[in-house]
Design a protein around this motif. Structure first.
Motif, PDB file in Angstrom:
ATOM      1  N   PRO A  56      -8.277   2.673  -7.686  1.00 50.93           N
ATOM      2  CA  PRO A  56      -9.747   2.650  -7.673  1.00 50.93           C
ATOM      3  C   PRO A  56     -10.332   2.222  -6.332  1.00 50.93           C
ATOM      4  O   PRO A  56     -11.553   2.180  -6.190  1.00 50.93           O
ATOM      5  CB  PRO A  56     -10.075   1.615  -8.753  1.00 50.93           C
ATOM      6  CG  PRO A  56      -8.903   0.706  -8.774  1.00 50.93           C
ATOM      7  CD  PRO A  56      -7.704   1.545  -8.439  1.00 50.93           C
ATOM      8  N   PHE A  57      -9.468   1.912  -5.359  1.00 52.49           N
ATOM      9  CA  PHE A  57      -9.987   1.360  -4.105  1.00 52.49           C
ATOM     10  C   PHE A  57     -10.173   2.443  -3.039  1.00 52.49           C
ATOM     11  O   PHE A  57      -9.415   3.409  -2.978  1.00 52.49           O
ATOM     12  CB  PHE A  57      -9.058   0.278  -3.576  1.00 52.49           C
ATOM     13  CG  PHE A  57      -9.033  -0.938  -4.458  1.00 52.49           C
ATOM     14  CD1 PHE A  57     -10.127  -1.777  -4.517  1.00 52.49           C
ATOM     15  CD2 PHE A  57      -7.934  -1.216  -5.248  1.00 52.49           C
ATOM     16  CE1 PHE A  57     -10.136  -2.883  -5.352  1.00 52.49           C
ATOM     17  CE2 PHE A  57      -7.917  -2.327  -6.082  1.00 52.49           C
ATOM     18  CZ  PHE A  57      -9.026  -3.159  -6.136  1.00 52.49           C
ATOM     19  N   LEU A  95      -5.579  -1.634 -13.021  1.00 51.93           N
ATOM     20  CA  LEU A  95      -6.923  -2.204 -12.869  1.00 51.93           C
ATOM     21  C   LEU A  95      -7.956  -1.073 -12.909  1.00 51.93           C
ATOM     22  O   LEU A  95      -8.982  -1.164 -13.594  1.00 51.93           O
ATOM     23  CB  LEU A  95      -6.992  -2.964 -11.546  1.00 51.93           C
ATOM     24  CG  LEU A  95      -8.210  -3.840 -11.237  1.00 51.93           C
ATOM     25  CD1 LEU A  95      -7.836  -4.887 -10.190  1.00 51.93           C
ATOM     26  CD2 LEU A  95      -9.397  -3.063 -10.759  1.00 51.93           C
ATOM     27  N   GLY A  96      -7.630  -0.007 -12.195  1.00 45.74           N
ATOM     28  CA  GLY A  96      -8.537   1.147 -12.174  1.00 45.74           C
ATOM     29  C   GLY A  96      -8.654   1.795 -13.539  1.00 45.74           C
ATOM     30  O   GLY A  96      -9.739   2.252 -13.928  1.00 45.74           O
ATOM     31  N   ARG A 101     -14.234  -6.368  -4.368  1.00 49.76           N
ATOM     32  CA  ARG A 101     -14.756  -5.539  -5.455  1.00 49.76           C
ATOM     33  C   ARG A 101     -15.349  -6.407  -6.555  1.00 49.76           C
ATOM     34  O   ARG A 101     -16.417  -6.128  -7.111  1.00 49.76           O
ATOM     35  CB  ARG A 101     -13.614  -4.680  -6.003  1.00 49.76           C
ATOM     36  CG  ARG A 101     -14.054  -3.771  -7.105  1.00 49.76           C
ATOM     37  CD  ARG A 101     -12.882  -3.040  -7.725  1.00 49.76           C
ATOM     38  NE  ARG A 101     -13.351  -2.325  -8.892  1.00 49.76           N
ATOM     39  CZ  ARG A 101     -13.246  -1.018  -9.068  1.00 49.76           C
ATOM     40  NH1 ARG A 101     -12.659  -0.283  -8.160  1.00 49.76           N
ATOM     41  NH2 ARG A 101     -13.710  -0.441 -10.144  1.00 49.76           N
ATOM     42  N   MET A 126      -9.377  -7.082  -0.916  1.00 52.61           N
ATOM     43  CA  MET A 126     -10.072  -5.921  -1.474  1.00 52.61           C
ATOM     44  C   MET A 126     -10.414  -6.144  -2.945  1.00 52.61           C
ATOM     45  O   MET A 126     -11.511  -5.815  -3.414  1.00 52.61           O
ATOM     46  CB  MET A 126      -9.195  -4.676  -1.338  1.00 52.61           C
ATOM     47  CG  MET A 126      -9.088  -4.171   0.081  1.00 52.61           C
ATOM     48  SD  MET A 126      -7.707  -3.035   0.293  1.00 52.61           S
ATOM     49  CE  MET A 126      -8.040  -1.807  -0.936  1.00 52.61           C
ATOM     50  N   VAL A 127      -9.445  -6.695  -3.688  1.00 48.56           N
ATOM     51  CA  VAL A 127      -9.670  -6.967  -5.106  1.00 48.56           C
ATOM     52  C   VAL A 127     -10.832  -7.959  -5.249  1.00 48.56           C
ATOM     53  O   VAL A 127     -11.746  -7.782  -6.072  1.00 48.56           O
ATOM     54  CB  VAL A 127      -8.383  -7.529  -5.741  1.00 48.56           C
ATOM     55  CG1 VAL A 127      -8.664  -8.069  -7.134  1.00 48.56           C
ATOM     56  CG2 VAL A 127      -7.306  -6.451  -5.789  1.00 48.56           C
ATOM     57  N   PHE A 138       0.815  -1.211   0.000  1.00 48.07           N
ATOM     58  CA  PHE A 138       0.000   0.000   0.000  1.00 48.07           C
ATOM     59  C   PHE A 138       0.852   1.266   0.000  1.00 48.07           C
ATOM     60  O   PHE A 138       0.318   2.366  -0.119  1.00 48.07           O
ATOM     61  CB  PHE A 138      -0.910   0.024   1.230  1.00 48.07           C
ATOM     62  CG  PHE A 138      -2.052  -0.950   1.157  1.00 48.07           C
ATOM     63  CD1 PHE A 138      -1.829  -2.311   1.298  1.00 48.07           C
ATOM     64  CD2 PHE A 138      -3.352  -0.520   0.950  1.00 48.07           C
ATOM     65  CE1 PHE A 138      -2.879  -3.220   1.234  1.00 48.07           C
ATOM     66  CE2 PHE A 138      -4.402  -1.413   0.879  1.00 48.07           C
ATOM     67  CZ  PHE A 138      -4.163  -2.760   1.025  1.00 48.07           C
ATOM     68  N   VAL A 176      -2.625  -1.946  -9.343  1.00 53.92           N
ATOM     69  CA  VAL A 176      -3.898  -1.425  -8.827  1.00 53.92           C
ATOM     70  C   VAL A 176      -4.382  -0.302  -9.730  1.00 53.92           C
ATOM     71  O   VAL A 176      -5.551  -0.233 -10.111  1.00 53.92           O
ATOM     72  CB  VAL A 176      -3.704  -0.913  -7.380  1.00 53.92           C
ATOM     73  CG1 VAL A 176      -4.942  -0.188  -6.915  1.00 53.92           C
ATOM     74  CG2 VAL A 176      -3.384  -2.053  -6.454  1.00 53.92           C
ATOM     75  N   GLN A 177      -3.450   0.584 -10.055  1.00 49.77           N
ATOM     76  CA  GLN A 177      -3.823   1.718 -10.898  1.00 49.77           C
ATOM     77  C   GLN A 177      -4.234   1.237 -12.299  1.00 49.77           C
ATOM     78  O   GLN A 177      -5.148   1.801 -12.912  1.00 49.77           O
ATOM     79  CB  GLN A 177      -2.663   2.711 -10.992  1.00 49.77           C
ATOM     80  CG  GLN A 177      -2.488   3.593  -9.759  1.00 49.77           C
ATOM     81  CD  GLN A 177      -1.908   2.847  -8.557  1.00 49.77           C
ATOM     82  OE1 GLN A 177      -1.333   1.773  -8.700  1.00 49.77           O
ATOM     83  NE2 GLN A 177      -2.042   3.420  -7.365  1.00 49.77           N
ATOM     84  N   LEU A 185      -4.865  -6.525   0.350  1.00 48.72           N
ATOM     85  CA  LEU A 185      -5.106  -6.002  -1.000  1.00 48.72           C
ATOM     86  C   LEU A 185      -5.828  -7.041  -1.861  1.00 48.72           C
ATOM     87  O   LEU A 185      -6.724  -6.697  -2.639  1.00 48.72           O
ATOM     88  CB  LEU A 185      -3.764  -5.602  -1.628  1.00 48.72           C
ATOM     89  CG  LEU A 185      -3.818  -4.794  -2.916  1.00 48.72           C
ATOM     90  CD1 LEU A 185      -4.778  -3.623  -2.820  1.00 48.72           C
ATOM     91  CD2 LEU A 185      -2.421  -4.295  -3.265  1.00 48.72           C
ATOM     92  N   ALA A 223       2.378  -9.046  -7.435  1.00 51.24           N
ATOM     93  CA  ALA A 223       1.628  -7.792  -7.330  1.00 51.24           C
ATOM     94  C   ALA A 223       2.514  -6.660  -7.781  1.00 51.24           C
ATOM     95  O   ALA A 223       3.245  -6.076  -7.003  1.00 51.24           O
ATOM     96  CB  ALA A 223       1.201  -7.561  -5.893  1.00 51.24           C
ATOM     97  N   ASP A 230     -14.027  -0.530  -0.103  1.00 50.43           N
ATOM     98  CA  ASP A 230     -13.397  -1.811  -0.398  1.00 50.43           C
ATOM     99  C   ASP A 230     -12.702  -2.391   0.826  1.00 50.43           C
ATOM    100  O   ASP A 230     -12.334  -3.568   0.816  1.00 50.43           O
ATOM    101  CB  ASP A 230     -12.362  -1.639  -1.518  1.00 50.43           C
ATOM    102  CG  ASP A 230     -13.010  -1.132  -2.792  1.00 50.43           C
ATOM    103  OD1 ASP A 230     -13.826  -1.872  -3.350  1.00 50.43           O
ATOM    104  OD2 ASP A 230     -12.727   0.006  -3.206  1.00 50.43           O
TER     105      ASP A 230
END
Lengths: 588, 412
Positions: free
Chosen positions: A111-112, B95-96, B181, B177-178, A39, B92-93, B174, B87, A138
């Protein structure tokens, strides 16, 4: 103040990111945030996270701020707005000139989104809603090490219970460690720094979070100047992180009622109490009592097993309401109690409201939140004192000296008149540590201590004791009175020989106020001396005044503001005869 | 249901695609392939006017193996620069970015795979995510790619199902969270156990996840197999890490005149089951105790082989699924939380036909468990009709809904 990054340290799948806050006086504090490595934003010299809080701290210290790292350009553009807002809330702060080494490259937001989650009513309600205005959550974030009273065992239990509650809600839990409080304590009420502190935590997770949401403690009915406010939060974000304040449409009573109706499974995990080192609730403090009252009004107290199963109506009725927030809170709970037919609870809450309104707010002591300052001003206006109470808080806390003949000592009040005959108002302590940096406590027996000079056991010197007894015979009194004085002094000596050493201040407790450590315009000295036999403390504006009364161990504690907010009269009011003074020849 | 495809030189009518995603790679993985194959067969049997399209890392191989249209998935884009943890920084970005592009909130990334997937999904009747069986931290890179695909579908308004999977464990917040969602964006979720995956779905905000058997239970045994059907043999299917622990069991069976036939199920070049089984054979006092046939049998033939055996054992989950479908007593080895969750979830359905044993219990424990199963009566054979594939039932409802909407006259 200088804000500097240290190299991050990877520990397994987590990363520790230390930041140093260095004040102009050379003192420094290193705060290390710890979170999941996945993170963490990638740039180690990115100080976007602590920048908002550092600005607020610098404003309290009346220092400029140098940031030895880069910060996000969006946040950089808003730091002036943040300062404007804090200055509007508290004119005692000073605008800080901020120098930044450079701006960070704007980031792409993840997006989280995650909601901060303490298990309190506000965050439990918000998390259980599953979303805020900007979209669904999320994850939940539990911030560990934020509460200074929690030891390792309680912290472990807190994490475990947060995990349990988050699982019931259906949110993965992110655990971040953020021992931020030492940077703020002594400068600001935590309420006025909490959102800037949590925003720092959010930025430290912005490698994988694009939005963090802070639960609102206010409803639309109670919004007030505060560091925990939608007006503050909107300024704390960056190009990669939105800091969102939760909805203010529900009151605290609404939230408790909703949880009771819809998520009774979460009630056993509610945690609102932070006055003790425990993972459940003490049931006696202000926050526990009003939460228990709301739970009782909603019919949920029996399910909230983290609280005692009964709330004492007398304890509720005795609570003193100080802020407009408190009055509204109690009134909403009272209305719910009336609607639920709980006359006993409604009556206790109404008693507290009535009595608090009649008595007016308590005189401010120690660090005063922006919200309370605002309430003092409004309540003062309504009471017709034209905002006097709030102005007094702005003017500082008058240090009042009184003579308590019965106890054979002096007593001191910070912002109030202590028992006995008032003999002086020596100046004013500052309620928050800005330029004034020497914390001072009023001890239970009425003496004043600072972090540098506290009361100490003083061995009785036989020669001084003898001189004390005999000097009574020399005072210009009638012969019979001289004998009585000498006998009484003999008793003082006997008592002093058996007396226990005085209590020391609790460093963890909030100080009553702050002294300046340097002279300056509009400041007066504050000296302290100790009676050689009784241990009585004499505070005065000059060394000579203390020495002339036969007190010893004279020391300058610092400087007070040359104001007299309590009595309106700065300096000595009266110089009555004090039976235990030992007048020194040549001094007056 | 038909759609007009105007991309060609002349307008032509095509069936709407139903897109399948699940982490299939170029190499053959019998279990993953079986899951997809039964869905394709069921879709074909249902007679919907739709065209299946499979997303994967190597569309040419996939198209050849399954006989359907295939398209490169989002793997290369989302996992660009993947590190050892699977990862990658910025995943993450990315994916967004896919989701934002699909929603029209941002320009689409200039990546041919992404553009292709978005175009395909834009025309699709539905997306069915089969998870290659599992969505867990263990295979987080596959999880993230599938999450990006579901996110894109959701943003485009294409209904998505997550079907027949094991959920978790999620060792990293994480990943949870994925997954959360993904579960939120799916219109339908079914899992292949009634314990851990249901609990995981609840903990991630999806308490309506439907529990059922592994979809590969539907795979029917080949009727024309030339393999022995007298029950006088055992089958083993095992990965490289678990293979050495099977030697004592094979020798104990051999001592009872029961030969063991090796059934490789994963043919990934770097960790092929074939190599593991050959190594295992070399460890045996009598190598003839283990027969390692050339890996040419079809999935259906493998089901037939497992069905003919007296007992099956090993670490490959779908060996257990095939054994359960054929009523063959079996023992599944598990070596970590992920494996245990899958094995326990399967065993829970089978009333003892499939049992489990942790690898840490040792070779003797495995041997004793297998010999114990040897004496057990066979279970009932699976009847495909008893549990139709939930994803295909769901798709039928979606298609009916679309058809109904399409016939509603426009308001005047």
């Amino acid at each position: 103040m200088i804000l500097s990054p240290l190299a991050p340290i990877a520990v397994g799948d987590r990363v520790r990111s230390p930041v140093v806050f260095r004040r102009a006086d050379g003192s420094e504090a290193t705060v290390t945030l710890d979170g999941p490595a996945e993170f963490a934003p990638s740039a180690p010299d990115d100080l976007t996270g602590p920048a908002g809080l550092a600005v607020v701290v610098a404003m309290c210290l009346h220092e400029d701020l140098e940031i030895e790292g880069r910060i996000d350009p969006d946040l950089a553009r808003r730091l002036d707005d943040l300062q404007d807002l804090y200055l509007a809330m508290n004119p005692q702060l000073r605008r800080a000139a901020v120098r930044v080494r450079g701006t960070a490259r704007p980031g792409t937001p993840s997006p989280f989104a995650a909601v901060f989650f303490s298990r309190g009513v506000d965050s439990m309600y918000l998390a259980a809603q599953g979303r805020s205005a900007a979209g669904p959550f999320d994850a939940a974030i539990f911030v560990d090490a934020l509460e200074p009273r929690h030891d390792a065992d309680v912290r472990g239990t807190e994490v475990q219970l947060a995990r349990q509650a988050a699982a019931l809600i259906g949110l993965p839990l992110i655990v971040a460690e953020a021992p931020i409080r030492p940077v703020v304590d002594g400068l600001l009420d935590w309420e006025d720094a909490v959102d800037a502190g949590l925003a720092w935590v959010g930025h430290s997770l912005s490698g994988a979070l694009g939005r963090v949401v802070l639960a609102a403690q206010d409803s639309i009915h109670t919004l007030a100047p505060s560091g925990a406010s939608p007006a503050v939060d909107v300024l704390l974000g960056s190009s990669r992180l939105t800091v969102e304040h939760g909805s203010v449409s529900a009151t605290r009573m609404d939230k408790v009622a909703w949880l009771t109706r819809n998520r009774a499974d979460l009630l056993p995990l509610l945690k609102v109490c932070f006055v003790e080192n425990r993972a459940d609730n003490c049931g006696r403090c202000w926050k526990c009592l009003h939460t228990m009252a709301a739970l009782r009004a909603a019919g949920g107290l029996a399910s909230a097993s983290g609280f005692p199963d009964q709330v004492d109506p007398d304890a509720l009725a005795a609570l003193k309401l100080d802020r407009l927030f408190d009055f509204h809170l109690f009134d909403t709970i009272r209305a719910a109690a009336v609607a639920g037919g709980d006359a006993e609870l409604a009556s206790a809450l109404a008693d507290s409201i009535r009595r608090s309104a009649a008595e007016g707010p308590k005189a401010p002591d120690g660090i005063v939140s922006h919200r309370r300052l605002h309430s003092l001003a409004i309540i003062g206006l309504v009471a017709g004192d034209d905002g006097e109470a709030a102005r007094k808080a702005d003017a500082g806390l008058g240090l009042v000296r009184s003579l308590d003949r019965k106890a054979r000592r002096h007593a001191y009040g910070a912002g109030w008149k202590p028992p006995g005959q008032v003999t002086a108002e020596l100046g004013a302590l500052m309620p928050v540590a800005g330029e004034a940096q020497v914390p001072a406590w009023v001890l239970p027996e009425g003496s004043l201590a600072t972090d540098r000079h506290g009361p100490a056991a003083r061995p009785l010197d036989p020669r001084q004791a003898l001189r004390y007894c005999l000097s009574g015979l020399r005072d210009g009194l009638p012969p019979g009175a001289r004998v009585r004085v000498a006998v009484r002094r003999g008793a003082d000596v006997a008592l002093a020989a058996r007396a226990a050493p005085p209590a020391a201040p609790l460093p963890a407790g909030d100080p009553a106020g702050f002294l300046f450590s340097e002279p300056g315009p509009g400041r007066v000295e504050l000296w302290s001396g100790v009676h050689p036999v009784t241990g009585d403390q004499l505070l005065a504006s000059s060394r000579d005044e203390i020495a002339s009364c036969g007190y010893v161990d004279t020391v300058r504690l610092g400087w007070l503001a040359a104001r007299a907010p309590v009595t309106g009269r700065l300096g000595v009011h009266e110089s009555p005869y004090v039976p235990w003074f030992v007048r020194q020849p040549g001094l007056s | 249901m038909i759609a007009l495809d105007a991309s060609g030189p002349a307008m032509r009518v095509t069936a709407q695609p139903v897109v399948f995603v699940g982490g299939w790679a170029a190499h053959r993985h019998v279990g993953d392939d079986a899951i997809l194959r039964v869905h394709l067969e069921a879709l074909d049997a249902a007679g919907f006017d739709v065209e299946p399209v499979v997303l994967g890392t190597d569309p040419v191989v996939l198209a050849a193996r399954f006989g359907v249209r295939a398209h490169a998935g989002l793997d290369a884009y989302v996992l660009d620069g993947a590190d050892a943890t699977g990862a990658p920084a910025g995943a993450v970005q990315r994916l967004g970015a896919v989701a934002a592009a699909a929603a029209g909130r941002a320009p689409a990334p200039a990546d041919a795979d992404v553009l292709g997937v978005l175009e395909l999904l834009g025309d699709a009747a539905a997306l069915i995510d089969l998870g290659a069986g599992s969505l867990a931290t263990q295979f987080r890179e596959a999880l993230w790619v599938q999450a990006a695909t579901v996110a894109a579908a959701s943003a485009l308004g294409v209904p998505a199902a997550i079907a027949g999977v094991t959920l978790g464990p999620f060792d990293r917040p994480l990943d949870a969270m994925v997954m959360r969602r993904m579960l939120r964006e799916a219109s339908f979720v079914s899992v292949r156990d009634r314990g851990a995956s249901v609990a995981e779905a609840c903990a991630l905000g999806r308490p309506d996840a439907l529990p059922g058997w592994d979809p590969a239970m539907q795979l029917e045994a080949a009727s024309d197999t030339a393999l022995p059907a007298d029950g006088g043999f055992a089958v083993v299917s095992v990965d490289a890490a678990s293979a050495p622990g099977c030697a004592a069991t094979i020798e104990a069976l051999h001592a009872r005149a029961i030969p063991t036939i090796a059934v490789p199920m994963d043919f990934f070049p770097l960790s092929s089951d074939v190599d593991a089984l050959v190594d295992l054979r070399a460890r045996l006092a009598d190598p003839d105790a283990l027969r390692v046939p050339p890996p040419t049998a079809s999935d259906a033939e493998l089901v037939g082989l497992v069905g003919a055996a007296r007992v099956a054992f090993g670490s490959r989950y779908h060996l257990g699924v095939f054994a359960a479908s054929q009523g063959t007593p079996a023992v599944l080895i598990h070596r970590n939380d992920y494996g245990e969750r899958k094995a326990a979830g399967l065993a829970d359905w089978t009333d003892g036909v499939v049992s489990t044993v942790p690898a840490a219990a040792g070779a003797e424990a495995l041997r004793d468990a297998v010999l114990g199963q040897l004496g057990r009566a066979r279970g009932p054979r699976w009847a495909a009709a008893q549990d139709p594939l939930p994803a295909i039932d769901w798709l039928a409802v979606q298609l009916q809904g679309r058809a109904a909407r399409a016939t509603v006259p426009e308001p005047r």
